[in-house]
Design an enzyme around this catalytic site. Structure first.
Site, mmCIF file in Angstrom:
data_model
loop_
_atom_site.group_PDB
_atom_site.id
_atom_site.type_symbol
_atom_site.label_atom_id
_atom_site.label_comp_id
_atom_site.label_asym_id
_atom_site.label_seq_id
_atom_site.Cartn_x
_atom_site.Cartn_y
_atom_site.Cartn_z
ATOM 1 N N SER A 22 52.050 47.980 54.996
ATOM 2 C CA SER A 22 51.557 48.283 53.734
ATOM 3 C C SER A 22 52.431 49.233 52.972
ATOM 4 C CB SER A 22 50.226 49.044 53.696
ATOM 5 O OG SER A 22 50.059 49.886 54.692
ATOM 6 N N ASN A 109 42.755 56.167 59.818
ATOM 7 C CA ASN A 109 41.584 55.752 59.471
ATOM 8 C C ASN A 109 41.144 57.153 58.364
ATOM 9 O OD1 ASN A 109 42.228 53.673 60.610
ATOM 10 N ND2 ASN A 109 40.184 53.830 62.039
ATOM 11 N N THR A 154 28.297 40.379 11.840
ATOM 12 C CA THR A 154 27.546 40.008 12.972
ATOM 13 C C THR A 154 27.845 38.397 13.074
ATOM 14 O OG1 THR A 154 25.430 39.489 11.775
ATOM 15 C CG2 THR A 154 25.753 41.651 12.683
ATOM 16 N N HIS A 155 27.884 37.963 14.066
ATOM 17 C CA HIS A 155 28.198 36.485 14.558
ATOM 18 C C HIS A 155 29.613 36.259 13.810
ATOM 19 C CE1 HIS A 155 23.971 36.048 15.580
ATOM 20 N NE2 HIS A 155 23.796 36.944 14.463
ATOM 21 N N SER A 276 58.718 35.600 15.587
ATOM 22 C CA SER A 276 58.957 34.416 16.395
ATOM 23 C C SER A 276 60.524 33.953 16.516
ATOM 24 C CB SER A 276 58.053 33.209 15.839
ATOM 25 O OG SER A 276 58.433 31.906 16.130
ATOM 26 N N LYS A 282 56.992 34.895 10.886
ATOM 27 C CA LYS A 282 56.115 35.630 11.543
ATOM 28 C C LYS A 282 56.372 36.921 12.257
ATOM 29 C CE LYS A 282 53.151 33.553 13.363
ATOM 30 N NZ LYS A 282 52.828 32.799 14.506
ATOM 31 N N ASN A 284 54.000 39.149 14.987
ATOM 32 C CA ASN A 284 52.823 39.110 15.679
ATOM 33 C C ASN A 284 52.233 40.329 16.328
ATOM 34 O OD1 ASN A 284 52.772 36.248 15.164
ATOM 35 N ND2 ASN A 284 54.351 35.880 16.665
ATOM 36 N N GLU A 289 47.520 41.641 21.955
ATOM 37 C CA GLU A 289 47.167 40.474 22.457
ATOM 38 C C GLU A 289 47.235 40.750 24.083
ATOM 39 O OE1 GLU A 289 48.391 36.322 20.632
ATOM 40 O OE2 GLU A 289 50.007 37.831 20.157
ATOM 41 N N TYR A 316 35.792 51.068 60.119
ATOM 42 C CA TYR A 316 37.260 50.859 59.495
ATOM 43 C C TYR A 316 37.472 49.406 60.016
ATOM 44 C CZ TYR A 316 42.317 50.536 58.172
ATOM 45 O OH TYR A 316 43.289 50.049 57.673
ATOM 46 N N GLN A 321 42.941 48.201 53.654
ATOM 47 C CA GLN A 321 44.313 48.199 53.417
ATOM 48 C C GLN A 321 44.495 47.581 52.046
ATOM 49 O OE1 GLN A 321 47.439 48.202 56.483
ATOM 50 N NE2 GLN A 321 48.367 46.456 55.159
HETATM 51 N N1 ARG Z 1 47.775 51.038 56.879
HETATM 52 C C1 ARG Z 1 46.418 51.389 57.109
HETATM 53 C C2 ARG Z 1 45.563 51.184 55.839
HETATM 54 O O1 ARG Z 1 46.234 51.379 54.946
HETATM 55 C C3 ARG Z 1 46.258 52.807 57.822
HETATM 56 C C4 ARG Z 1 45.325 52.677 58.657
HETATM 57 C C5 ARG Z 1 45.528 51.933 59.901
HETATM 58 N N2 ARG Z 1 44.473 52.071 60.756
HETATM 59 C C6 ARG Z 1 44.333 51.133 61.738
HETATM 60 N N3 ARG Z 1 43.381 51.453 62.547
HETATM 61 N N4 ARG Z 1 45.096 50.210 62.096
HETATM 62 O O2 ARG Z 1 44.432 51.140 55.837
#
Ligand code: ARG
Length: 462
Positions: A22, A109, A154-155, A276, A282, A284, A289, A316, A321
């Site tokens: 991560s 965790n 309205t509408h 455009s 144009k 825009n 948007e 957990y 993650q």
């Molecule tokens: N990268 C993990 C997360 O973002 C960190 C916690 C990982 N914990 C574990 N028991 N593998 O949640």
């Protein structure tokens, strides 16, 4: 280097490492992870879980790393699992084996849950600032257009004349609720989960309350299992962002409509529009948007975080993650969209004459004639039927209500008095709607002042 390698008889398959890492998503969490680690290290020292010398070295090392992160000089390893392992590895480079003591009485965790909460608190401020910018722009624009009329719809059919300021203040109300909702979320986000450990607490004599105080958080967790497994605070914040983005989208849609040739109520500054590649004429409102389009991503983020949580057993699970994707998405969409919308509002130039003309076609003041008869003692349903007939016959001859003479009106109903001729004018219709929260300019001026005071109070609260 993993944090758990000794358990395994073989090194981690690089494909699994890449798939499960991560690190990229965690980079935005890094400053918050360090804040959390610093508070944890100071607590370990206070509680004499670590000796003072070791704790001091850890704190000094973490402070250096925090500076590296701040100055973008932190050497991010490309093979780390997450921000926690990257920071711990860097700490080891700086202070040696003492780095290993930082993880005493803590799990990733509870560590990651804390970093996410600290991030979310700042994100709340970021979205709130953006909404403040947007409200300020709306109020500034509204102040210029209290007496400007446009058709209220309205509408998407022309309904009754309203003040442009009144219409803009309706949007201010929506953003006011968004800001209130974010403010209320703050208390639930600002709870420290540190000390929950992996899920069951710890045998060390920790003091979670002092960590919360150190970090300026309001509360501490009550249940260690809940503390590491809940992401309600993410879901709540993501929803707040998504709803604000939906509100922004509705205003953006009106900018698109108002600046179209069909409406032609307003023009956007050239510097805010795009052209455009093929049609030279144009202009825009692409930014509007995209505000409209990106609200879809906010909505998607709400679905994503709820679906993520839906089937998860306590406590957990690694699934958690993925919470970052929804969190960042909703945050960026809401904050950037609100700032962009503020810029667009400041660059809108309204055409009062065009808006006024639109009020004159479409019998927008027909209700006034019915109300006139009601004041003369005619039941509203009967009055409505009389005026319906007037509108039908006038529209067949392409005539306006304002062109009616008193004799003509009296042919439809004898109770019509001379004042009816005045009452069908757009200005009169506007000024007469002075009931609480109505569009009469006197009410709108009061509403503007009140909205501005509320906005200032909110800015002061923080
Ligand atoms: N990268 C993990 C997360 O973002 C960190 C916690 C990982 N914990 C574990 N028991 N593998 O949640």
């Amino acid at each position: 280097m993993t944090l758990w390698g000794s358990r395994m008889s073989a090194p981690l398959d690089p494909r699994v490492r890449e798939f499960t890492a991560s690190l990229e998503a965690d980079k935005r969490l890094a400053p918050y992870d360090l804040k959390g680690s610093l508070a944890h290290a100071r607590m370990l020292k206070r509680q004499r879980i670590l000796d003072a010398a070791t704790a001091d070295r850890i704190v000094a090392g973490l402070e250096e790393i925090a500076r590296e992160i701040e100055q973008a000089s932190f050497p991010w390893p490309d093979d780390a699992e997450d921000v926690h392992s990257a920071v711990e590895a860097r700490l080891r480079e700086k202070i040696g084996d003492a780095a290993g003591a930082l993880h005493t009485a803590r799990s990733r965790n509870d560590q990651v849950a804390l970093a996410l909460r600290l991030f979310t608190l700042d994100a709340i401020d970021g979205v709130d600032d953006a909404l403040d910018d947007l409200q300020t722009a709306l109020l500034d624009v509204a102040r210029e257009h209290v007496d400007a009329v446009l058709p209220g719809y309205t509408h998407l059919q022309r309904a009754q004349p309203i003040s442009l300021a009144h219409h803009l203040l309706a949007h201010v109300e929506a953003f006011d609720r968004d800001r209130a909702r974010l403010g209320e979320a703050r208390a639930r986000v600002g709870v420290s989960p540190l000390g929950a450990g992996a899920l069951a607490g710890t045998s060390h004599p920790i003091d979670p309350r002092s960590v919360a105080d150190d970090l300026g958080l309001l509360g501490t967790f009550r249940n260690s299992v809940d503390a590491v497994s809940e992401r309600d605070f993410v879901a709540e914040f993501v929803f707040c962002c998504a709803l604000a983005a939906v509100h922004a989208s509705r205003l953006a849609e009106e900018i698109v409509l108002w600046t179209s040739s069909e409406f032609a109520f307003a023009q956007l500054d050239d510097r805010l529009t795009t052209g455009s590649s093929i049609m030279p004429q144009k202009k825009n409102a692409d930014a509007a948007e995209l505000i409209r389009a990106r609200s879809a991503r906010g909505i998607g983020a709400v679905t994503a975080i709820l679906a993520l949580l839906k089937g998860l057993p306590l406590a957990y699970d690694r699934d958690l993650q993925e919470d970052r994707a929804a969190l960042y998405e909703a945050f960026d969409v809401a904050r950037d969209g609100a700032h962009m919308l503020a810029t667009l509002m400041r660059g809108l130039h309204f055409d009062h004459a065009a808006m006024r003309r639109a009020c004159e076609r479409g019998y927008l003041t027909a209700t006034e004639l019915a109300d006139h008869l009601v004041r003369a003692g005619v039941p509203f349903r009967d009055a409505h039927a009389v005026v319906g007939r007037i509108v039908r016959e006038l529209s067949e001859r392409d005539r306006s209500l304002e062109s009616l003479t008193l004799e003509e009106l009296r042919r439809y109903h004898p109770r019509f008095g001379a004042s009816a001729l005045e009452e069908v004018t757009v200005e009169h219709a506007l000024a007469s709607r002075s009931s609480p929260g109505g569009t009469a300019p006197v009410r709108v001026r009061e509403a503007l002042a009140a909205a501005d005071a509320r906005r200032r109070a909110r800015a002061g609260e923080r």
